[in-house]
Design a protein around this motif. Structure first.
Motif, PDB file in Angstrom:
ATOM      1  N   SER A  91       0.834  -1.210   0.000  1.00 56.53           N
ATOM      2  CA  SER A  91       0.000   0.000   0.000  1.00 56.53           C
ATOM      3  C   SER A  91       0.865   1.254   0.000  1.00 56.53           C
ATOM      4  CB  SER A  91      -0.884  -0.011   1.256  1.00 56.53           C
ATOM      5  OG  SER A  91      -1.589   1.204   1.390  1.00 56.53           O
ATOM      6  N   ILE A 129       3.150   4.379   0.057  1.00 58.97           N
ATOM      7  CA  ILE A 129       4.525   4.721  -0.331  1.00 58.97           C
ATOM      8  C   ILE A 129       5.341   3.454  -0.623  1.00 58.97           C
ATOM      9  CG2 ILE A 129       6.635   5.857   0.467  1.00 58.97           C
ATOM     10  CD1 ILE A 129       4.788   7.672   2.247  1.00 58.97           C
ATOM     11  N   ASP A 135       4.747  -7.376   3.183  1.00 61.10           N
ATOM     12  CA  ASP A 135       3.629  -6.677   3.842  1.00 61.10           C
ATOM     13  C   ASP A 135       2.936  -7.670   4.763  1.00 61.10           C
ATOM     14  OD1 ASP A 135       2.098  -3.811   2.956  1.00 61.10           O
ATOM     15  OD2 ASP A 135       0.885  -5.197   4.155  1.00 61.10           O
ATOM     16  N   ILE A 136       2.206  -7.126   5.727  1.00 67.26           N
ATOM     17  CA  ILE A 136       1.451  -7.994   6.630  1.00 67.26           C
ATOM     18  C   ILE A 136       0.174  -8.480   5.947  1.00 67.26           C
ATOM     19  CG2 ILE A 136       0.022  -6.239   7.786  1.00 67.26           C
ATOM     20  CD1 ILE A 136       0.958  -7.561  10.459  1.00 67.26           C
ATOM     21  N   ARG A 161      -3.128  -7.640  -0.150  1.00 67.06           N
ATOM     22  CA  ARG A 161      -2.530  -6.498  -0.840  1.00 67.06           C
ATOM     23  C   ARG A 161      -1.329  -6.929  -1.677  1.00 67.06           C
ATOM     24  NH1 ARG A 161      -2.642  -1.638   3.742  1.00 67.06           N
ATOM     25  NH2 ARG A 161      -4.821  -1.108   3.442  1.00 67.06           N
ATOM     26  N   ASP A 164       4.798 -10.139   9.427  1.00 68.58           N
ATOM     27  CA  ASP A 164       4.872  -8.972  10.306  1.00 68.58           C
ATOM     28  C   ASP A 164       6.347  -8.666  10.565  1.00 68.58           C
ATOM     29  OD1 ASP A 164       4.916  -7.289  12.549  1.00 68.58           O
ATOM     30  OD2 ASP A 164       3.116  -8.214  13.412  1.00 68.58           O
ATOM     31  N   ILE A 165       6.791  -7.456  10.280  1.00 69.73           N
ATOM     32  CA  ILE A 165       8.218  -7.135  10.428  1.00 69.73           C
ATOM     33  C   ILE A 165       8.684  -7.125  11.887  1.00 69.73           C
ATOM     34  CG2 ILE A 165       8.579  -5.880   8.259  1.00 69.73           C
ATOM     35  CD1 ILE A 165       8.193  -3.268  10.042  1.00 69.73           C
ATOM     36  N   ILE A 194       9.687   0.740   4.868  1.00 70.00           N
ATOM     37  CA  ILE A 194       8.605   1.717   4.664  1.00 70.00           C
ATOM     38  C   ILE A 194       7.365   1.410   5.516  1.00 70.00           C
ATOM     39  CG2 ILE A 194       7.146   2.854   2.934  1.00 70.00           C
ATOM     40  CD1 ILE A 194       9.348   2.273   0.879  1.00 70.00           C
ATOM     41  N   TYR A 231       4.109   8.494  17.975  1.00 71.94           N
ATOM     42  CA  TYR A 231       4.579   8.553  16.581  1.00 71.94           C
ATOM     43  C   TYR A 231       5.796   9.471  16.470  1.00 71.94           C
ATOM     44  CZ  TYR A 231       4.233   8.873  11.444  1.00 71.94           C
ATOM     45  OH  TYR A 231       4.483   8.838  10.078  1.00 71.94           O
ATOM     46  N   LYS A 244       9.450   8.218  15.256  1.00 74.68           N
ATOM     47  CA  LYS A 244      10.110   8.684  14.027  1.00 74.68           C
ATOM     48  C   LYS A 244      11.435   9.382  14.351  1.00 74.68           C
ATOM     49  CE  LYS A 244       7.233   6.998  10.991  1.00 74.68           C
ATOM     50  NZ  LYS A 244       7.639   5.954  10.036  1.00 74.68           N
ATOM     51  N   PRO A 263       8.614  12.079   4.824  1.00 72.57           N
ATOM     52  CA  PRO A 263       7.511  12.481   3.946  1.00 72.57           C
ATOM     53  C   PRO A 263       6.634  13.539   4.600  1.00 72.57           C
ATOM     54  CG  PRO A 263       7.553  10.070   4.243  1.00 72.57           C
ATOM     55  CD  PRO A 263       8.472  10.676   5.261  1.00 72.57           C
ATOM     56  N   THR A 271       0.954  12.694   2.377  1.00 74.75           N
ATOM     57  CA  THR A 271       0.996  11.838   1.178  1.00 74.75           C
ATOM     58  C   THR A 271      -0.308  11.054   1.111  1.00 74.75           C
ATOM     59  OG1 THR A 271       3.362  11.611   1.659  1.00 74.75           O
ATOM     60  CG2 THR A 271       2.461  10.175  -0.042  1.00 74.75           C
ATOM     61  N   THR A 275      -2.270   8.078   0.873  1.00 71.38           N
ATOM     62  CA  THR A 275      -2.076   6.628   1.044  1.00 71.38           C
ATOM     63  C   THR A 275      -3.261   6.104   1.854  1.00 71.38           C
ATOM     64  OG1 THR A 275      -0.961   6.759   3.186  1.00 71.38           O
ATOM     65  CG2 THR A 275       0.440   7.030   1.247  1.00 71.38           C
ATOM     66  N   ASN A 276      -3.124   4.876   2.338  1.00 69.17           N
ATOM     67  CA  ASN A 276      -4.204   4.311   3.172  1.00 69.17           C
ATOM     68  C   ASN A 276      -3.919   4.453   4.664  1.00 69.17           C
ATOM     69  OD1 ASN A 276      -5.936   3.247   1.109  1.00 69.17           O
ATOM     70  ND2 ASN A 276      -4.313   1.776   0.670  1.00 69.17           N
TER      71      ASN A 276
HETATM   72  N1  LIG Z   1       1.054   9.046   4.319  1.00 66.42           N
HETATM   73  C1  LIG Z   1       1.664  10.061   4.915  1.00 66.42           C
HETATM   74  O1  LIG Z   1       1.187  11.216   4.858  1.00 66.42           O
HETATM   75  C2  LIG Z   1       2.969   9.831   5.651  1.00 66.42           C
HETATM   76  C3  LIG Z   1       3.644  10.959   6.154  1.00 66.42           C
HETATM   77  C4  LIG Z   1       4.853  10.765   6.835  1.00 66.42           C
HETATM   78  C5  LIG Z   1       5.369   9.486   6.989  1.00 66.42           C
HETATM   79  N2  LIG Z   1       4.683   8.416   6.494  1.00 66.42           N
HETATM   80  C6  LIG Z   1       5.286   7.078   6.690  1.00 66.42           C
HETATM   81  O2  LIG Z   1       5.318   6.388   5.456  1.00 66.42           O
HETATM   82  C7  LIG Z   1       5.314   4.981   5.714  1.00 66.42           C
HETATM   83  C8  LIG Z   1       4.315   4.305   4.791  1.00 66.42           C
HETATM   84  O3  LIG Z   1       3.028   4.748   5.135  1.00 66.42           O
HETATM   85  P1  LIG Z   1       1.834   4.911   4.081  1.00 66.42           P
HETATM   86  O4  LIG Z   1       1.308   6.272   4.279  1.00 66.42           O
HETATM   87  O5  LIG Z   1       2.242   4.466   2.735  1.00 66.42           O
HETATM   88  O6  LIG Z   1       0.782   3.908   4.764  1.00 66.42           O
HETATM   89  P2  LIG Z   1      -0.131   2.723   4.228  1.00 66.42           P
HETATM   90  O7  LIG Z   1      -0.968   2.367   5.388  1.00 66.42           O
HETATM   91  O8  LIG Z   1      -0.792   3.097   2.946  1.00 66.42           O
HETATM   92  O9  LIG Z   1       0.909   1.535   3.942  1.00 66.42           O
HETATM   93  C9  LIG Z   1       1.612   0.891   4.961  1.00 66.42           C
HETATM   94  C10 LIG Z   1       1.711  -0.603   4.662  1.00 66.42           C
HETATM   95  O10 LIG Z   1       2.497  -1.198   5.705  1.00 66.42           O
HETATM   96  C11 LIG Z   1       1.913  -2.440   6.039  1.00 66.42           C
HETATM   97  N3  LIG Z   1       2.261  -2.791   7.412  1.00 66.42           N
HETATM   98  C12 LIG Z   1       1.811  -2.197   8.553  1.00 66.42           C
HETATM   99  N4  LIG Z   1       2.319  -2.825   9.614  1.00 66.42           N
HETATM  100  C13 LIG Z   1       3.106  -3.813   9.158  1.00 66.42           C
HETATM  101  C14 LIG Z   1       3.893  -4.802   9.785  1.00 66.42           C
HETATM  102  N5  LIG Z   1       3.951  -4.919  11.122  1.00 66.42           N
HETATM  103  N6  LIG Z   1       4.588  -5.678   9.010  1.00 66.42           N
HETATM  104  C15 LIG Z   1       4.514  -5.600   7.657  1.00 66.42           C
HETATM  105  N7  LIG Z   1       3.780  -4.677   7.009  1.00 66.42           N
HETATM  106  C16 LIG Z   1       3.086  -3.804   7.753  1.00 66.42           C
HETATM  107  C17 LIG Z   1       0.421  -2.208   5.886  1.00 66.42           C
HETATM  108  O11 LIG Z   1      -0.282  -3.440   5.708  1.00 66.42           O
HETATM  109  C18 LIG Z   1       0.356  -1.308   4.658  1.00 66.42           C
HETATM  110  O12 LIG Z   1       0.169  -2.058   3.468  1.00 66.42           O
HETATM  111  C19 LIG Z   1       5.034   4.815   7.206  1.00 66.42           C
HETATM  112  O13 LIG Z   1       6.259   4.528   7.865  1.00 66.42           O
HETATM  113  C20 LIG Z   1       4.511   6.183   7.625  1.00 66.42           C
HETATM  114  O14 LIG Z   1       4.782   6.454   8.983  1.00 66.42           O
HETATM  115  C21 LIG Z   1       3.500   8.556   5.824  1.00 66.42           C
END
Ligand SMILES: NC(=O)c1ccc[n+]([C@@H]2O[C@H](COP(=O)([O-])OP(=O)(O)OC[C@H]3O[C@@H](n4cnc5c(N)ncnc54)[C@H](O)[C@@H]3O)[C@@H](O)[C@H]2O)c1
Length: 359
Positions: A129, A131, A150-151, A155, A174-175, A198, A264, A268, A294, A297, A299-300
């Motif tokens: 999902s 990023i 991914d978990i 997806r 799960d990481i 990510i 959070y 970070k 980031p 963004t 995303t989900n």
């Molecule tokens: N979207 C934003 O605005 C934003 C801003 C700053 C930072 N981030 C960071 O970007 C990264 C990606 O987030 P995103 O916005 O793409 O989110 P997202 O929820 O769209 O995607 C995250 C993915 O990680 C997977 N995931 C979650 N926990 C997991 C685990 N324990 N093991 C394996 N996979 C796991 C989820 O199933 C999901 O598919 C995150 O680290 C988030 O903190 C996002």
């Protein structure tokens, strides 16, 4: 006054909303699903047709075609003539409330660099999902072998199906789980050229006086411990090659205290610490370790507001929020750092946020 150009699926959402015919039609469509134009504010620079992918099927190609046809026919909804705001360039307001026009930037389009990751094995977590998916996709389309983690098996299956001709191995797990870490490294094999950490989750915006142990532990387990465990596991292969590139995912919340809750924000900052320590320790051994921070963004990812104080304080930081970026724009920054193009970059926390961090 000049006649506005005909509207198409390539016209920006902003252009649509400001158009004397397109604006009322689009607003009417939003109203029918109980929404107003504000919902499109974060994406107003994107072409209308981009909503097809972003809305995950709620907005279809047929809907775009219908809007374009109605706009061409001048089919303004009855009674909507006065509802459209005045057309014009984007603007910024000064502290004296003077409106300063700002030209609309052309839309950014991802440009794939053929073969940039050819012969390389890159592990990408969160590949199901947002990023992570955009990064895994870009690496795959640039010739890399992707270990997509991914978990969510569902997806990952969808990701693999979308990249049928590419070299993609999916590992669901799960990481934070040692068995999953072992399975990821085993799937990669002897050579691991890159790791993009990510996967991550948000918190509930609670300040330290209100944060629960459950939120704190979960956010730290995934954002920090998961990142540490997988990075630790790939270091031996990278040391053996005397080469490797690791990119972590920090956040605006790694740079300041006003972008999220304490869990959070602290997690970070810890990701930034892992990045700097690892870059310092392994730089001489040929391993580069960087992070992106980031901005908003599309995303989900899910954030909740578990505290009125947290919500009201965090909203202050949102007053200067830039337009939300597409996940592909973050993938562009991450793949730059991951690839050999980032050769001289080690230990940076790179804001990829349209300039939000300097506001
Ligand atoms: N979207 C934003 O605005 C934003 C801003 C700053 C930072 N981030 C960071 O970007 C990264 C990606 O987030 P995103 O916005 O793409 O989110 P997202 O929820 O769209 O995607 C995250 C993915 O990680 C997977 N995931 C979650 N926990 C997991 C685990 N324990 N093991 C394996 N996979 C796991 C989820 O199933 C999901 O598919 C995150 O680290 C988030 O903190 C996002």
């Amino acid at each position: 006054m000049s006649t506005p150009a005909p509207l198409t699926g390539d016209s920006s959402i902003k252009t649509w909303l400001e158009h004397p015919v397109g604006g009322p039609i689009l607003r009417e469509m939003l109203a029918q699903s109980g929404q107003d134009a504000d919902v499109l504010k974060p994406v107003h620079r994107l072409a209308l047709k981009r909503l097809i992918k972003l809305s995950k099927g709620q907005f279809s190609q047929d809907a775009v075609d219908a809007l374009v046809a109605r706009a061409a026919a001048g089919d303004v909804p009855a009674g909507a003539a006065d509802a459209a705001p005045e057309a014009g360039a984007a603007s910024v307001t000064t502290d004296t409330e003077e409106v300063v026009p700002v030209a609309e930037a052309p839309e950014w389009v991802e440009k794939v660099t053929g073969g940039r990751f050819a012969g390389q094995t890159i592990i990408v977590t969160g590949a199901g999902s947002g990023i992570g998916r955009a990064t895994a996709s870009r690496v795959a389309r640039e010739g890399g072998r992707v270990i997509a983690v991914d978990i969510s098996q569902e997806r990952l299956d969808e990701f693999a199906a979308d990249h049928a001709g590419a070299d993609v191995v999916v590992v669901s797990g799960d990481i934070t789980d040692d068995a999953a870490i072992a399975a990821i490294v085993e799937a990669a094999g002897d050579r691991i050229d890159g790791l993009a950490n990510i996967a991550g989750i948000m918190d509930d915006m609670t300040p330290i006086g209100e944060v629960t142990d459950a939120v704190w532990d979960r956010v730290f387990r995934i954002n920090v411990t998961g990142t540490m465990k997988l990075t630790r596991a790939v270091i031996p292969a990278m040391l053996a090659q005397a080469k490797g590139s690791i990119v972590n995912t920090a956040s605006e919340a790694a740079l300041r205290g006003s972008a999220a809750g304490v869990a959070y924000t602290a997690s970070k900052h810890a990701v930034a610490g892992i990045t700097k320590s690892s870059a310092f320790m392994y730089g001489p051994s040929g391993i580069r370790v960087n992070a992106v921070a980031p901005g908003p963004t599309i995303t989900n990812i899910e954030a909740s507001f578990g505290s009125p104080l947290g919500a009201s304080r965090v909203q202050l930081a949102m007053t200067l929020l830039p337009d939300a970026a597409e996940a592909e724009a973050l993938a562009a920054s991450i793949t730059f750092l991951l690839s050999d193009d980032g050769v001289n970059v080690n230990g940076v926390i790179l804001p990829s946020d349209g300039g939000w961090s300097v506001a």
